[in-house]
Enzyme design. Structure first.
Site, short mmCIF file in Angstrom:
data_model
loop_
_atom_site.label_atom_id
_atom_site.label_comp_id
_atom_site.label_asym_id
_atom_site.label_seq_id
_atom_site.Cartn_x
_atom_site.Cartn_y
_atom_site.Cartn_z
N TYR A 3 -41.49 -36.01 -5.64
CA TYR A 3 -40.62 -36.22 -6.80
C TYR A 3 -40.47 -34.94 -7.60
O TYR A 3 -39.35 -34.53 -7.95
CB TYR A 3 -41.21 -37.32 -7.68
CG TYR A 3 -40.40 -37.64 -8.92
CD1 TYR A 3 -39.29 -38.48 -8.85
CD2 TYR A 3 -40.76 -37.13 -10.16
CE1 TYR A 3 -38.56 -38.79 -9.98
CE2 TYR A 3 -40.03 -37.43 -11.30
CZ TYR A 3 -38.92 -38.26 -11.21
OH TYR A 3 -38.19 -38.56 -12.33
N ASN A 30 -27.47 -40.08 -12.18
CA ASN A 30 -28.67 -40.60 -12.83
C ASN A 30 -29.69 -41.19 -11.86
O ASN A 30 -30.89 -41.21 -12.16
CB ASN A 30 -28.26 -41.67 -13.86
CG ASN A 30 -29.46 -42.39 -14.45
OD1 ASN A 30 -30.26 -41.80 -15.15
ND2 ASN A 30 -29.57 -43.68 -14.14
N ASN A 77 -43.64 -29.44 -14.80
CA ASN A 77 -45.04 -29.78 -14.99
C ASN A 77 -45.80 -29.73 -13.67
O ASN A 77 -45.21 -29.68 -12.60
CB ASN A 77 -45.18 -31.19 -15.59
CG ASN A 77 -44.77 -31.24 -17.04
OD1 ASN A 77 -44.69 -30.22 -17.72
ND2 ASN A 77 -44.49 -32.44 -17.53
#
Length: 259
Positions: free
Chosen positions: A162, A95, A154
């Site tokens: 990132y 995570n 996106n």
């Protein structure tokens, strides 16, 4: 069909990195609620202990282990201590992540900063997969869940490190599924959309939220529990023939910082 067994994690041990807060904490609580022994891993040990104690207070089984995923010895220690305490590892939720939030303009970001994003988001995940796989193989049950992002598909400004690291996670997940599948280890990824966390709160404004929701059929932002529900699916026996998949949890739409 015994439907109760489809989500039953009793006797299985889960490691959740970045488990002290936000999505990670919700994952810890969700997995514990369905019977898993949960290792709350976080660089903030005190916060990890609070999450772990809350799980124990509610009848679950949990320990907290401090871990900076940028340090290999910390990753090895995390796995070793988990085995020492619970005896097995069946579930890994990779995570931990960092970077993004429109702070990565190529005019300003330094190479070291770009590299650190990959160290945290990609290399630490790959290394933990490598470390837990032998234990999962021994246990005869393995589910690895890597946390990706809508940013992986996106296009937005000032987020190249990132976003590209999350895209790498998607493809790494698909390939590791081939490597580990013969040992009965499933590898999948989850790409959250805009989810209410402390990280999002640093950039979210009422205007930005309104703009995001224009492109979101389910007219709200995500909650940490929404992501934890997908983690539960991948962790549990119900998904025993699901591997190499990336599922986007996003309310049916797209939320970017430049809307």
């Amino acid at each position: 069909m015994d439907t109760k067994k489809l989500f039953d994690l009793t006797g299985k041990t889960a490691i959740v990195t970045g488990g002290a807060g936000g999505i990670g904490q919700a994952c810890c609580e969700m997995l514990a609620a369905f019977g898993a022994n949960v290792v709350v891993s976080d660089y903030n040990l005190e916060a990890a202990k609070e999450t772990s104690q809350s799980i124990n207070d509610n009848g679950g089984k949990s320990i907290a282990i401090d871990c900076n995923v940028l340090e290999d010895e910390a990753l090895v220690n995390l796995v070793d201590k988990t085995i020492e305490h619970f005896g097995s590892i069946e579930i890994l939720v990779n995570n931990v992540g960092g970077g993004g939030a429109g702070k990565e303009s190529p005019y300003d970001i330094e190479v070291a900063q770009f590299k650190k994003v990959f160290d945290m988001n990609v290399f630490s995940m790959w290394r933990l997969c490598q470390l837990v796989a032998p234990h999962m193989g021994k246990a005869g049950y393995g589910s690895i869940i890597n946390m990706s992002s809508m940013a992986s598909i996106n296009k937005s400004p000032a987020i190249s490190a990132y976003a590209s690291s999350k895209a790498a996670i998607n493809h790494m997940t698909r390939n590791l599924a081939f490597d580990y599948g013969p040992n009965n280890i499933r590898v999948n990824a989850i790409g959250p959309g805009a989810t209410r966390t402390a990280a999002l709160s640093t950039v979210l404004t009422p205007e930005l939220e309104k703009a995001m929701l224009k492109h979101t059929p389910i007219n709200r932002l995500g909650e940490a529990e929404d992501i934890a529900g997908a983690v539960l699916y991948f962790a549990a026996p119900i998904s025993s023939w699901t591997s190499g998949q990336v599922i986007f949890i996003n309310g049916g739409g797209e939320q970017t910082l430049d809307m």
